[in-house]
Design a protein around this motif. Structure first.
Motif, short mmCIF file in Angstrom:
data_model
loop_
_atom_site.label_atom_id
_atom_site.label_comp_id
_atom_site.label_asym_id
_atom_site.label_seq_id
_atom_site.Cartn_x
_atom_site.Cartn_y
_atom_site.Cartn_z
N ALA A 45 0.85 -1.20 0.00
CA ALA A 45 0.00 0.00 0.00
C ALA A 45 0.87 1.25 0.00
O ALA A 45 0.63 2.21 -0.74
CB ALA A 45 -0.92 0.00 1.21
N HIS A 85 -5.89 7.70 -0.02
CA HIS A 85 -5.53 6.39 -0.56
C HIS A 85 -6.29 5.24 0.09
O HIS A 85 -6.31 4.13 -0.43
CB HIS A 85 -4.01 6.16 -0.50
CG HIS A 85 -3.35 6.46 -1.82
ND1 HIS A 85 -3.54 7.64 -2.48
CD2 HIS A 85 -2.56 5.70 -2.62
CE1 HIS A 85 -2.87 7.60 -3.63
NE2 HIS A 85 -2.28 6.43 -3.74
N PHE A 126 -7.41 1.35 -1.13
CA PHE A 126 -7.20 0.23 -0.23
C PHE A 126 -8.54 -0.49 0.01
O PHE A 126 -8.64 -1.71 -0.11
CB PHE A 126 -6.61 0.75 1.08
CG PHE A 126 -6.03 -0.30 1.98
CD1 PHE A 126 -4.92 -1.02 1.60
CD2 PHE A 126 -6.60 -0.56 3.22
CE1 PHE A 126 -4.37 -1.98 2.44
CE2 PHE A 126 -6.05 -1.51 4.07
CZ PHE A 126 -4.95 -2.23 3.68
N THR A 150 -2.22 0.25 -4.59
CA THR A 150 -2.80 0.27 -3.24
C THR A 150 -4.05 -0.62 -3.17
O THR A 150 -4.31 -1.28 -2.16
CB THR A 150 -3.10 1.72 -2.83
OG1 THR A 150 -1.89 2.47 -2.87
CG2 THR A 150 -3.68 1.79 -1.43
N SER A 190 -3.04 -4.17 -2.62
CA SER A 190 -2.68 -4.45 -1.24
C SER A 190 -3.95 -4.57 -0.39
O SER A 190 -4.00 -5.36 0.55
CB SER A 190 -1.73 -3.38 -0.71
OG SER A 190 -2.39 -2.49 0.15
N GLY A 191 -5.00 -3.81 -0.74
CA GLY A 191 -6.27 -3.92 -0.02
C GLY A 191 -6.87 -5.31 -0.15
O GLY A 191 -7.39 -5.88 0.81
N TYR A 231 -4.94 -7.63 2.06
CA TYR A 231 -5.21 -7.38 3.46
C TYR A 231 -6.55 -8.00 3.87
O TYR A 231 -6.67 -8.62 4.93
CB TYR A 231 -5.23 -5.87 3.72
CG TYR A 231 -5.36 -5.49 5.17
CD1 TYR A 231 -4.33 -5.79 6.06
CD2 TYR A 231 -6.49 -4.85 5.65
CE1 TYR A 231 -4.44 -5.45 7.39
CE2 TYR A 231 -6.61 -4.51 6.99
CZ TYR A 231 -5.58 -4.82 7.86
OH TYR A 231 -5.69 -4.49 9.19
N THR A 246 -6.98 5.13 7.93
CA THR A 246 -6.22 4.22 7.07
C THR A 246 -5.34 5.00 6.11
O THR A 246 -4.16 4.69 5.93
CB THR A 246 -7.19 3.30 6.29
OG1 THR A 246 -8.04 2.62 7.22
CG2 THR A 246 -6.43 2.30 5.45
N ILE A 275 -1.23 4.75 5.93
CA ILE A 275 -0.44 4.48 4.72
C ILE A 275 0.60 5.58 4.54
O ILE A 275 1.76 5.33 4.20
CB ILE A 275 -1.36 4.37 3.48
CG1 ILE A 275 -2.36 3.23 3.64
CG2 ILE A 275 -0.53 4.15 2.22
CD1 ILE A 275 -3.39 3.14 2.54
#
Lengths: 327, 251
Positions: free
Chosen positions: A43, A61, A65, A233, A236-237, A240, A256, A260
């Motif tokens: 992220a 961002h 995410f 990003t 990466s979300g 996660y 959040t 980041i």
């Protein structure tokens, strides 16, 4: 070899070493923590492309995410309930396959970033920060008030999604997967930074007037950077959400976005491995200080102040010195 | 006679009651250095900005290389071949000297949306960049960080970046400012040969440079061009003497 290269290699080695130690010591919680570092680092690497290379201070961002997270949540929830996403005009079904989910997350993140960027990049400075923040909050409140996918309560996914050839429920295997994705993203961003686009973007950050005078349009460069940044990003979300097997509106919250940004600032703005160092430090602090006091954010805040005031290059800058102009 | 490469025709620009450009006309012909002089506040910078595209005139037209560019953006004008150097050095300070020149070469080629080839290994771009640096005498500093250059070297780099664009005409806003005697002389010698490749519209305060270099000189006072002509004519022009040169002599 340059000090920064050695430091970067050491960072990667350290992540792997901690994960392997935890694996042999049978400490799945530690493996989860290191996996979190790799995911948060992705992220941050995404944001760092916009923030470090492009100078775009985005406080939104979390939108990307969260979109990555919900891409996973929506697709997986339809797959686990055997209900199609839509039936008309064409049948779209949910999926439990990570590669497909990642692709959807990346595309959705890129598209959202393209739209948000196209509007936000008409402003600069503090207005850009505020407008990206506003977009992030729009997604947050939308997710809270959208009952179809859990609303405020979020959306649990019972079994982690699958990746061909791996047992993703095994913590060490999921760590390996996230770590590999992180390395791939690092490689991609390193190439972009060294490309003609990277040079032009860096020029546009340092001096938009100069870039215009050589016949390039800063707005276009920024928009492309912001789009790629959002796509990374979002990826990466998705990872996660799969780590937690749970998606909630919190992924969209401005805290959040702030976190980041903290990864990037702690590690070193504009440094390739900055977000890796920053995310590792953040998780380590959360784990160590969080065990001592519920109010560990106070110490994080103090550390952030020290970094901003005395070590602008973050952790990487502190150890490896100022970035050299390289050709 | 062929059409001038750049012609400014009856440009007017006001800021409130202030007429920064009042019916200004001038042109730039192939092979010449055309100097624009005038006291502080005469409207030189406003005029340059209108030619470069940063400001839009209230009325009048600007033609460049056979096309009406009055309503075009800075970027479009740069792409047409208008090479500009700035009054205050405008460079990417954290980049190396070579990278700044590469940026110009990249702009000239116009394909900045390539993501995977290493730009600093692109031999076509490197040739253009190194060549431009060599021409201004900065080749030994190619690897230096731009922020570490002296003031004079930054001015040289400005010119080098403009050179990478292989422009049809140069727009130079006080390139000698702060250069010192030796630096000025070097740059003068260089501009003297440069005019053969592309004409130069030169805004300059250094009167020695202007009178020894310029083929023609236009004098701007309170937003108006009060005289245009060769150096010797301008020197003896009574209007110019009272409005401008005289002040210098008194001061």
């Amino acid at each position: 070899m340059r000090a920064e290269t050695i430091l970067n290699a050491a960072l990667l080695a350290m992540l792997v070493a901690v994960a392997l130690w935890a694996w042999t010591a049978d400490e799945p919680f530690i493996i989860t923590l290191v996996t979190k570092v790799a995911i948060f680092a992705i992220a941050g690497i995404g944001l760092n492309l916009a923030l470090g290379l492009g100078g775009l201070v985005s406080l939104g961002h979390a939108a990307f995410f969260g979109i990555g997270g919900y891409a996973m949540g929506i697709l997986a929830s339809h797959a686990q309930s055997y209900t199609p996403l839509m039936e008309w005009p064409l049948l779209v079904e949910g999926t439990k396959s990570m590669p497909v989910i990642w692709l959807v997350a990346i595309l959705a993140g890129a598209l959202t970033a393209l739209v948000i960027g196209a509007l936000s990049l008409r402003t600069t400075g503090v207005y850009f920060i505020m407008i990206t923040l506003a977009f992030g909050q729009m997604f947050y409140y939308f997710a809270i008030s959208w009952p179809a996918y859990g609303g405020e309560d979020g959306l649990p996914i019972y079994v982690r999604n699958g990746f061909p050839g791996l047992n993703t429920l095994d913590p060490i295997q999921y760590f390996a997967l996230c770590f590999a994705v992180m390395c791939a993203v690092l490689l991609l961003v390193a190439r972009i930074a060294a490309s003609p686009f990277g040079l032009a973007l860096s020029g546009a950050r340092q001096n938009p007037q100069r870039v215009q005078a050589v016949g390039l349009v800063p707005y276009r460069l920024f928009l492309v950077a912001f789009t790629i940044s959002g796509a990374i990003t979002a990826l990466s979300g998705a990872l996660y959400a799969d780590l937690n097997r749970f998606v909630s509106p919190t992924m969209f919250s401005w805290q959040t976005s702030g976190e980041i940004m903290i990864f990037v600032i702690l590690g070193g703005v504009g440094r390739l491995f900055g977000p890796v160092a920053g995310a590792a430090l953040f998780i380590a602090l959360e784990h160590v200080l969080g065990g001592l006091s519920e109010f560990w954010h106070i110490y994080l805040g103090a550390l952030l102040l020290v970094v901003v005031l005395f070590a602008r290059g973050g952790l990487i800058g502190l150890v490896a010195g100022r970035e050299v102009a390289h050709d | 006679m062929t059409e001038p490469i750049l012609s400014v025709h009856n440009i007017c620009k006001s800021f409130g009651a202030l007429k920064a450009s009042n019916d200004v006309s001038l042109d730039l012909r192939e092979g010449e250095i055309h100097a624009l002089i005038g006291p502080n506040g005469a409207g030189k910078s406003t005029l340059i900005q209108q030619i470069a595209g940063g400001l839009r005139p209230d009325s009048g037209t600007i033609r460049f290389n056979g096309a009406d560019i009055t309503r075009e953006s800075t970027v479009a004008r740069a792409r047409r071949g208008l090479g500009r150097t700035f009054q205050i050095s405008s460079l990417a300070m954290d980049m190396s000297v070579l990278q700044n020149a590469m940026l110009g070469a990249l702009g000239r080629r116009g394909d900045a949306l390539r993501f995977f080839t290493p730009v600093m290994k692109d031999s076509a771009l490197l040739d253009v960049a190194h060549d431009a640096l060599a021409q201004v005498g900065l080749e030994d500093f190619a690897a230096a960080r731009t922020a570490e250059l002296s003031h004079g070297q930054r001015r040289q780099l400005e010119v080098a970046v403009a050179l990478t664009l292989s422009p049809r005409a140069f727009l130079m806003d006080e390139p000698m400012a702060g250069l010192g005697t030796e630096g000025s002389h070097r740059l003068m010698g260089f501009l003297d040969t440069l005019r053969q490749r592309a004409p130069i519209l030169l805004v300059e305060h250094d009167m020695d440079a202007v009178f020894s270099l310029a083929d023609r000189i236009s004098v701007l006072v309170y937003g108006e061009v009060i005289a245009t002509g060769a150096g010797p004519e301008i020197r003896v022009d009574p209007l110019v003497r009272s409005a401008y040169l005289g002040e210098e002599a008194e001061a």
